[in-house]
Design a protein around this motif. Structure first.
Motif, PDB file in Angstrom:
ATOM      1  N   LEU A  65      -4.505   2.954  -1.698  1.00 34.75           N
ATOM      2  CA  LEU A  65      -4.857   2.530  -0.344  1.00 34.75           C
ATOM      3  C   LEU A  65      -3.625   2.522   0.556  1.00 34.75           C
ATOM      4  N   TYR A  66      -2.513   2.005   0.022  1.00 40.26           N
ATOM      5  CA  TYR A  66      -1.276   1.965   0.795  1.00 40.26           C
ATOM      6  C   TYR A  66      -0.800   3.378   1.136  1.00 40.26           C
ATOM      7  N   ARG A  67      -0.790   4.264   0.150  1.00 39.45           N
ATOM      8  CA  ARG A  67      -0.295   5.621   0.382  1.00 39.45           C
ATOM      9  C   ARG A  67      -1.250   6.420   1.265  1.00 39.45           C
ATOM     10  N   SER A  68      -2.524   6.086   1.219  1.00 40.29           N
ATOM     11  CA  SER A  68      -3.470   6.718   2.130  1.00 40.29           C
ATOM     12  C   SER A  68      -3.159   6.339   3.573  1.00 40.29           C
ATOM     13  N   ARG A  69      -2.818   5.071   3.791  1.00 38.07           N
ATOM     14  CA  ARG A  69      -2.443   4.620   5.135  1.00 38.07           C
ATOM     15  C   ARG A  69      -1.159   5.314   5.599  1.00 38.07           C
ATOM     16  N   LEU A  70      -0.216   5.478   4.670  1.00 41.80           N
ATOM     17  CA  LEU A  70       1.033   6.142   5.011  1.00 41.80           C
ATOM     18  C   LEU A  70       0.791   7.608   5.386  1.00 41.80           C
ATOM     19  N   ASP A 103      -5.776  -6.322   1.147  1.00 37.93           N
ATOM     20  CA  ASP A 103      -6.991  -6.907   1.717  1.00 37.93           C
ATOM     21  C   ASP A 103      -8.167  -5.935   1.680  1.00 37.93           C
ATOM     22  N   SER A 104      -7.881  -4.636   1.537  1.00 39.07           N
ATOM     23  CA  SER A 104      -8.935  -3.626   1.518  1.00 39.07           C
ATOM     24  C   SER A 104      -9.527  -3.411   0.130  1.00 39.07           C
ATOM     25  N   VAL A 105      -8.904  -3.988  -0.880  1.00 34.45           N
ATOM     26  CA  VAL A 105      -9.461  -3.876  -2.231  1.00 34.45           C
ATOM     27  C   VAL A 105     -10.747  -4.695  -2.287  1.00 34.45           C
ATOM     28  N   SER A 106     -11.825  -4.080  -2.696  1.00 34.02           N
ATOM     29  CA  SER A 106     -13.123  -4.760  -2.681  1.00 34.02           C
ATOM     30  C   SER A 106     -13.265  -5.719  -3.857  1.00 34.02           C
ATOM     31  N   ALA A 107     -14.154  -6.695  -3.668  1.00 31.12           N
ATOM     32  CA  ALA A 107     -14.465  -7.627  -4.754  1.00 31.12           C
ATOM     33  C   ALA A 107     -15.073  -6.886  -5.935  1.00 31.12           C
ATOM     34  N   ASP A 108     -15.814  -5.794  -5.662  1.00 32.63           N
ATOM     35  CA  ASP A 108     -16.395  -4.998  -6.747  1.00 32.63           C
ATOM     36  C   ASP A 108     -15.313  -4.396  -7.635  1.00 32.63           C
ATOM     37  N   THR A 109     -14.254  -3.878  -7.001  1.00 30.96           N
ATOM     38  CA  THR A 109     -13.158  -3.290  -7.775  1.00 30.96           C
ATOM     39  C   THR A 109     -12.491  -4.342  -8.651  1.00 30.96           C
ATOM     40  N   GLU A 158     -15.518   1.926  -4.683  1.00 31.30           N
ATOM     41  CA  GLU A 158     -15.230   3.333  -4.423  1.00 31.30           C
ATOM     42  C   GLU A 158     -13.774   3.603  -4.092  1.00 31.30           C
ATOM     43  N   GLU A 159     -13.067   2.591  -3.560  1.00 30.63           N
ATOM     44  CA  GLU A 159     -11.682   2.853  -3.166  1.00 30.63           C
ATOM     45  C   GLU A 159     -10.781   3.097  -4.368  1.00 30.63           C
ATOM     46  N   GLU A 160     -11.279   2.788  -5.586  1.00 35.13           N
ATOM     47  CA  GLU A 160     -10.524   3.070  -6.803  1.00 35.13           C
ATOM     48  C   GLU A 160     -10.234   4.562  -6.950  1.00 35.13           C
ATOM     49  N   SER A 161     -11.184   5.390  -6.505  1.00 31.80           N
ATOM     50  CA  SER A 161     -11.039   6.840  -6.636  1.00 31.80           C
ATOM     51  C   SER A 161     -10.783   7.498  -5.285  1.00 31.80           C
ATOM     52  N   LEU A 162     -10.091   6.794  -4.413  1.00 32.32           N
ATOM     53  CA  LEU A 162      -9.802   7.303  -3.077  1.00 32.32           C
ATOM     54  C   LEU A 162      -9.106   8.658  -3.155  1.00 32.32           C
ATOM     55  N   ASP A 163      -9.626   9.620  -2.420  1.00 40.16           N
ATOM     56  CA  ASP A 163      -9.088  10.973  -2.455  1.00 40.16           C
ATOM     57  C   ASP A 163      -8.029  11.147  -1.367  1.00 40.16           C
ATOM     58  N   LEU A 164      -6.822  11.506  -1.785  1.00 41.14           N
ATOM     59  CA  LEU A 164      -5.737  11.744  -0.838  1.00 41.14           C
ATOM     60  C   LEU A 164      -5.604  13.225  -0.489  1.00 41.14           C
ATOM     61  N   GLY A 165      -6.481  14.049  -1.065  1.00 45.06           N
ATOM     62  CA  GLY A 165      -6.307  15.490  -0.986  1.00 45.06           C
ATOM     63  C   GLY A 165      -6.255  16.062   0.410  1.00 45.06           C
ATOM     64  N   GLU A 166      -7.249  15.736   1.264  1.00 46.68           N
ATOM     65  CA  GLU A 166      -7.325  16.350   2.580  1.00 46.68           C
ATOM     66  C   GLU A 166      -6.089  16.062   3.415  1.00 46.68           C
ATOM     67  N   GLY A 167      -5.703  14.790   3.485  1.00 49.06           N
ATOM     68  CA  GLY A 167      -4.520  14.429   4.254  1.00 49.06           C
ATOM     69  C   GLY A 167      -3.246  15.018   3.665  1.00 49.06           C
ATOM     70  N   TRP A 168      -3.184  15.065   2.318  1.00 50.00           N
ATOM     71  CA  TRP A 168      -1.981  15.580   1.668  1.00 50.00           C
ATOM     72  C   TRP A 168      -1.814  17.072   1.926  1.00 50.00           C
ATOM     73  N   GLU A 169      -2.931  17.805   1.908  1.00 46.96           N
ATOM     74  CA  GLU A 169      -2.860  19.232   2.194  1.00 46.96           C
ATOM     75  C   GLU A 169      -2.337  19.485   3.606  1.00 46.96           C
ATOM     76  N   GLU A 170      -2.728  18.612   4.527  1.00 53.58           N
ATOM     77  CA  GLU A 170      -2.247  18.753   5.900  1.00 53.58           C
ATOM     78  C   GLU A 170      -0.755  18.455   5.984  1.00 53.58           C
TER      79      GLU A 170
END
Length: 286
Positions: free
Chosen positions: A173-178, A210-216, A234-246
Motif C-alpha cells: 500500500l505504501y509503495r503504491s502511494r509512492l 490505516d488502509s489495511v482492512s479488518a478482513d486482511t 483485496e489489498e493483500e494482492s494489490l497490483d503495482l504493475g500498471e503504475g510501475w510500467e509507466e
C-alpha cells in the motif's frame, strides 16, 4: 532463540549463565534451579506449546488492534530539513533515531512502555505475541496491562500474524502511494526527479497502515491459527504493475515483485554476540 533460529531451553540458559559468570568474573556463582526460576520470572520467559481450541479473532477486535498500535519510524538523523518549524510532538508518528536506523532494544522498550500506558488509559489488557528477536526484551520493565508471550523456536513464519501478510500489505500500500505520487509529479512535469522526504514517508506509512482492512488482519490471524478466514482483504494482492510500467518509461528498472520486496535483505538490527551481551551487563555485577 536468537536471530539464528536457535531454540532456547533451560539447560542452554544454565550453560550460558555459567559462561557469562566466568566472563564477568562473578565469584561463587551457581546456576541452581531456584536461580533459573527467578531469572525466567524476571525476564518474563514463557515456554509454551500452542494447543487446544483456537481463539477467535473478529473484525471489531482487528479494528481495535489496528487503531491502538503505535507506529514508530526509525532513521539515522534527528534534525532533518523537512522537520523545520514542526514540533516533534506533532509528527504523524513516533520518531526515533540511532546510528544505523536499527530496531534497538531501547527503541522497542520505549514503544512497549508507551503501548502499556495507552492500554491502561483504555482499561485494556493485551497479550502481545512476539518472536524471539534479539531486541524484543522487556528486561527491568514493569508492565501492568501488557503480557508478553514469545513464540517457540523456528515458528515465526507460520505463527506470527504480522508475517502472514500484514507487513507485506502495508508495504504494498505504501509503495503504491509512492508510485502514484511519482507518476503524478512526472506527468505534471513539476520535477524531473521528484523528491520524497522522511515526513512524506511518515505520513504515507500512516495512511497505508490505516488502509489495511479488518478482513486482511482477520485473515492473517487466521493463517496463524487464530479464528477463521473471511472474505475481503483485496489489498493483500494489490497490483503495482500498471503504475510501475509507466515509471519504467521514466527510467525505473526491475519488475514489480522486485520493487515490492526491495528491502527484504536490509538488516533491521545488529546481531549480538555473547561477548556483546557480557559487556552489556558487566556494570550490573560491579
Amino acid at each position: 532463540m536468537w536471530e539464528g533460529n536457535i531454540p532456547v531451553c533451560s539447560p542452554v540458559i544454565k550453560q550460558k549463565s555459567d559462561y557469562f559468570a566466568l566472563q564477568l568474573q562473578v565469584v561463587d556463582f551457581k546456576c541452581s534451579n531456584g536461580w533459573l526460576q527467578r531469572f525466567e520470572q524476571w525476564n518474563n520467559l514463557i515456554y509454551k506449546t500452542v494447543c487446544g481450541e483456537r481463539a477467535a479473532v473478529d473484525k471489531d477486535a482487528a479494528v481495535r488492534w489496528q487503531h491502538n498500535a503505535q507506529t514508530t519510524v526509525i532513521c539515522k538523523l534527528k534534525n532533518l530539513r523537512c522537520f523545520q518549524g514542526i514540533n516533534y510532538i506533532r509528527l504523524p508518528c513516533d520518531y526515533q533515531t540511532n546510528e544505523n536506523a536499527w530496531v534497538m532494544s531501547t527503541v522497542f522498550q520505549s514503544w512497549l512502555v508507551a503501548f502499556d500506558k495507552k492500554m491502561a488509559t483504555l482499561n485494556g489488557n493485551v497479550l502481545l505475541i512476539l518472536d524471539c528477536y534479539a531486541t524484543h526484551t522487556a528486561h527491568g520493565l514493569q508492565l501492568n496491562n501488557v503480557t508478553l508471550m514469545f513464540l517457540p523456536a523456528n515458528t515465526t513464519n507460520i505463527m506470527q500474524s504480522l508475517d502472514q501478510g500484514i507487513i507485506h500489505t502495508v508495504k504494498r500500500l505504501y509503495r503504491s502511494r509512492l508510485v502514484k505520487y511519482l507518476i503524478h509529479q512526472l506527468e505534471q512535469q513539476k520535477c524531473s526527479q521528484p523528491k520524497w522526504n522522511v515526513l512524506d514517508a511518515m505520513r504515507n506509512i500512516i495512511m497505508a497502515w490505516d488502509s489495511v482492512s479488518a478482513d486482511t488482519i482477520q485473515n492473517c490471524f487466521a493463517k496463524s491459527g487464530f479464528g477463521q478466514t473471511c472474505g475481503g482483504g483485496e489489498e493483500e494482492s494489490l497490483d503495482l504493475g500498471e503504475g510501475w510500467e509507466e515509471l519504467k518509461q521514466h527510467g525505473a528498472s526491475g519488475d514489480t515483485e522486485e520493487y515490492a520486496h526491495i528491502d527484504v535483505a536490509v538488516p533491521k538490527a545488529a546481531p549480538l554476540t555473547d561477548h556483546d551481551r557480557a559487556g552489556k551487563y558487566h556494570s550490573s555485577y560491579n
